[in-house]
Design an enzyme around this catalytic site. Structure first.
Site, PDB file in Angstrom:
ATOM      1  N   HIS A 130       0.744  -1.161   0.071  1.00 56.38           N
ATOM      2  CA  HIS A 130      -0.017   0.078   0.054  1.00 56.38           C
ATOM      3  C   HIS A 130       0.574   1.457  -0.082  1.00 56.38           C
ATOM      4  CE1 HIS A 130      -3.569   2.316   1.317  1.00 56.38           C
ATOM      5  NE2 HIS A 130      -2.702   3.107   1.670  1.00 56.38           N
ATOM      6  N   GLU A 131       1.817   1.282   0.892  1.00 54.40           N
ATOM      7  CA  GLU A 131       2.807   2.371   1.157  1.00 54.40           C
ATOM      8  C   GLU A 131       3.530   2.577  -0.220  1.00 54.40           C
ATOM      9  OE1 GLU A 131       1.727   4.606   2.790  1.00 54.40           O
ATOM     10  OE2 GLU A 131       0.541   3.506   4.390  1.00 54.40           O
ATOM     11  N   HIS A 140      -5.810   6.469  -2.571  1.00 57.41           N
ATOM     12  CA  HIS A 140      -6.698   5.644  -2.044  1.00 57.41           C
ATOM     13  C   HIS A 140      -7.647   5.253  -3.045  1.00 57.41           C
ATOM     14  CE1 HIS A 140      -5.382   6.895   2.175  1.00 57.41           C
ATOM     15  NE2 HIS A 140      -4.721   5.765   1.688  1.00 57.41           N
ATOM     16  N   CYS A 141      -7.919   3.900  -3.192  1.00 59.55           N
ATOM     17  CA  CYS A 141      -8.923   3.193  -4.167  1.00 59.55           C
ATOM     18  C   CYS A 141     -10.205   3.026  -3.421  1.00 59.55           C
ATOM     19  CB  CYS A 141      -8.371   1.987  -4.619  1.00 59.55           C
ATOM     20  SG  CYS A 141      -9.371   1.057  -5.720  1.00 59.55           S
ATOM     21  N   CYS A 165      -5.965  -3.682  -7.542  1.00 58.29           N
ATOM     22  CA  CYS A 165      -6.931  -3.771  -8.594  1.00 58.29           C
ATOM     23  C   CYS A 165      -6.746  -3.433 -10.112  1.00 58.29           C
ATOM     24  CB  CYS A 165      -8.480  -3.152  -8.127  1.00 58.29           C
ATOM     25  SG  CYS A 165      -8.166  -1.290  -8.401  1.00 58.29           S
TER      26      CYS A 165
END
Length: 173
Positions: A130-131, A140-141, A165
């Site tokens: 993530h980071e 952010h998704c 994704c």
């Protein structure tokens, strides 16, 4: 692309291994693990009994040897007015940080029958991916299965997958 993992404080071999393999599998990048660093001077906030996340990012940028550098620490981090953060990164920046401190709560609320160590390792993998995603310019998704989904609690971390994704994947070059 080289990502250098910068352990700050006492970081286990399992955590370093989980972080390295997650980065390799999701971003297909080279990963190195730097020497262990001590906590940056001035990072500790005695009023909060926590550490300022930004000082760890600056340390990673300073000592890291990669195009992307990520500090990993067992210390509890905060950022501005947030009570705590699992990690922090600057969009399109070279530095980031992940704290394992709050990822270690024992169970995932019955979400799976994995062992505590496996649950912990999965959380570490997701937060690292993530980071580093932010350093690749990903925001952010909204997809709650995507690793780039914002996860304020470990419950949300447990729900999301380790991978990007399709739409986030297309933004990474």
């Amino acid at each position: 692309m080289l990502v250098d993992i910068v352990p700050v404080g006492s970081v286990s071999a399992e955590v370093k291994r989980a972080a390295s393999s997650a980065l390799r599998s999701v971003y297909n990048c080279d990963v190195t693990v730097n020497d262990s660093q001590s906590v940056p001077t001035g990072a500790y906030d005695s009023g909060r009994n926590q550490y300022c996340a930004e000082t760890f990012i600056q340390l990673a940028e300073r000592v890291g040897r990669g195009e992307k550098n990520i500090a990993i620490t067992p210390h509890d981090l905060f950022y501005r007015r947030r009570n705590y953060v699992f990690g922090l990164a600057y969009l399109d920046g070279s530095g980031s940080v992940v704290s394992t401190y709050r990822l270690q709560t024992s169970s995932d609320g019955g979400f799976s029958n994995k062992s505590a160590s496996e649950i912990f390792e999965n959380r570490v993998r997701k937060e690292i991916v993530h980071e580093i995603g932010h350093t690749y310019g990903l925001e952010h998704c909204d997809n709650n299965r995507c690793v780039m989904n914002f996860s304020p609690t470990v419950r949300e971390v447990d729900i999301k997958e380790e991978n990007l994704c399709g739409s986030c994947q297309r933004h990474v070059h």
